[in-house]
Write a protein that holds these residues in place. Sequence first.
Motif: not given
Lengths: 421, 421
Positions: A282, A302-306, A310, B276, B278, B286, B301-303
Amino acid sequence: MSAEIICVGTELLLGDILNTNAQFLAQQLASLGIPHYYQSTVGDNLERLQQVIEIASKRASILIFTGGLGPTPDDLTTEAIANFFNTPLVERPEIIADIAQKFASIGRKMTPNNRKQALLPEGAEVLPNPSGTAPGMIWQPRPGLTILTFPGVPSELKRMWQETAVPFLKSQGWGKEIIYSRMMRFRGIGESALAEKVAPLLDLTNPTVAPYASLGEVRLRVSTKASSQADAIASIEPVAQQIRDIAGLDYYGSDDDTLASVVGRLLREVGETVSVAESCTGGGLGAMLTTVAGSSDYFVGGVIAYDNRVKISLLGVNREDLEQFGAVSHPVAKQMAAGVQKQLGTNWGLSITGIAGPGGGTQTKPVGLVYIGIAAPDGTAQSVEYRLGAMRDRESVRSIAAANALDLLRRRLLTRKNKKL
Amino acid sequence: MSAEIICVGTELLLGDILNTNAQFLAQQLASLGIPHYYQSTVGDNLERLQQVIEIASKRASILIFTGGLGPTPDDLTTEAIANFFNTPLVERPEIIADIAQKFASIGRKMTPNNRKQALLPEGAEVLPNPSGTAPGMIWQPRPGLTILTFPGVPSELKRMWQETAVPFLKSQGWGKEIIYSRMMRFRGIGESALAEKVAPLLDLTNPTVAPYASLGEVRLRVSTKASSQADAIASIEPVAQQIRDIAGLDYYGSDDDTLASVVGRLLREVGETVSVAESCTGGGLGAMLTTVAGSSDYFVGGVIAYDNRVKISLLGVNREDLEQFGAVSHPVAKQMAAGVQKQLGTNWGLSITGIAGPGGGTQTKPVGLVYIGIAAPDGTAQSVEYRLGAMRDRESVRSIAAANALDLLRRRLLTRKNKKL
């Protein structure tokens, strides 16, 4: 001549907080060569505090207090010390000014109860607190006895210790015979396996070698007593070299090195960049990489691909592979790593997908199953499977997974650096 | 009638290990309602151990020892206790048999030094150790004084405590009156300001209210003694209600609640999702959101837009605004939040951009300056400026920034929930 640590706080007696200050101070005293035979913990109670002071002041010549310096009525450490030595408390205008300025800097107004923190026994010196409002003190209430006080907040205590207490203690003649240690850090090998490999070294008497284990990491502490750091290093280094030779790539650094700082150094050396694609962690891998100041030189983002959407939309993971193999699989880990590498235009792409638990595990994909993907500058991507064990909790699985990803990159970077040289 | 914890081990005095046993035992004593005013730590030294026993046996009626029960010559706890009370040590055949059987079960032979663990003072009862070789003891060396000993290995101690010590202490009449506490958690208010607001409550005697501060967060512990949990809650709840009324939105939860779990609960209640974006936290927001198991229900998710190119390419931040206002600015924070909300198709978008330090600060944009952006379901985006202070270190700035972002979302979700109801 010895020091004694006195930790003050009812929250310690109630078990509300873990006493990390005692460990920090104990390590510090050891490194300065200051003998230390007792630690006491006592609550926010004037009478009992004074009893502890009475006992400790008979046994030791340096009393180190933590806690009970704050603005509220239950903060009694300074008062108890002053009372015990029959010395009046005096308000220090310089402390008031400092507190007022600190409140102003964060846009708050100093409340009246903060004045309490400006009271110190007559004759005591202020031990400045650069990161908080409650200062400590250095005071010699009678010949042969020195008192140092610190707030209970660990980060404040540490900075005050390092910036003021250490120079003070050294000026008093301490730290001449130092206990010097090097903490050697290893990844990818268990404690007993490492201990077996270095078994003959564990019997050495100078320097000594002692193994420690913590979450996913093993350490060897190589220690010696010496009159100078140069002598200590001369005694330690041959043993450290033997250990490095035995451990090979499993040794990753010493002392303040972290996996993130070592990976950062290697990326700088080869002049390459990295990005991350994270599912179960995460954001924890990115957060770990960016603990290092200046990491923007090699960490792009980066990419948080939860959510799987995504993984598809931002990382270009193949929808059919997601359905066929599941999000926690070799193909998805590889595609996540390659996807973020391409999307963010970095030399390396690092990905994590796994089951952190406590729920979500199955017979074939148990909690703790983690795939780490790595996309390399040569355009290839590989994935490594880890089974971190169902006995570990969610946070342990996540933090070991992030560290393992860094370790994977570290090993690849070492190989790459050696090829380049 | 009170208990005292005595932790034995030179490794504690060297700071090699963290004293988690003291916290565990403290919590256990509190839950049994056994008063506990002092803790001592002492090394593996017969004379100093006996000194500690002398002091503690005057102050307390239950002495709880951990550590120093093993087979090696530096394990001296039992011997020190027996010596102090002038009682001979007697070898217990049942312990020898138990140790021999344990060695046999793992295919090993008991070494002679293990016999030492079978020595207990005459009259002491064995406190069995089901998960290790070193048993403890329960002993009344004189009327009104009870001694319990445990090994230092935390898992062995815990099991022995729960299986034998708790039933024993209850049989002695303890545990009828419990100490019950609620830890109330606050955000967005300092310790001294909150203490002033609730000042009259700090003088209560039952329940008691005590303030604590930690990184960016303040807590109030409301505690009472009662004969049952129901009675305790009945005593605590009216005070807790007063505190909640006084604190308003600054109160966010109690006990095991975290900002992440509270935000998660609110998102579930309103049926909305969040993503999110960040920069300086590098994934920490995240990671914080996903500490909660099941967070995939609302966290998409997020970037991690550490590099400005990622802010432009993945979040659609305006290049001219980046150049004109800088990455750490209101416009960029707003665009990051709106960008991730749109890119990931979530109801809310949350962003962080700031200067974590230690480098990178300027006169106008000092270390600790953080902008948190929030894009709402109604299509609006706002940004809030925080000055977290140059006195804080990099990790503190990053973790407070992430927590503040969650707190901002929490406040908006509370308002939204109330509107919806």
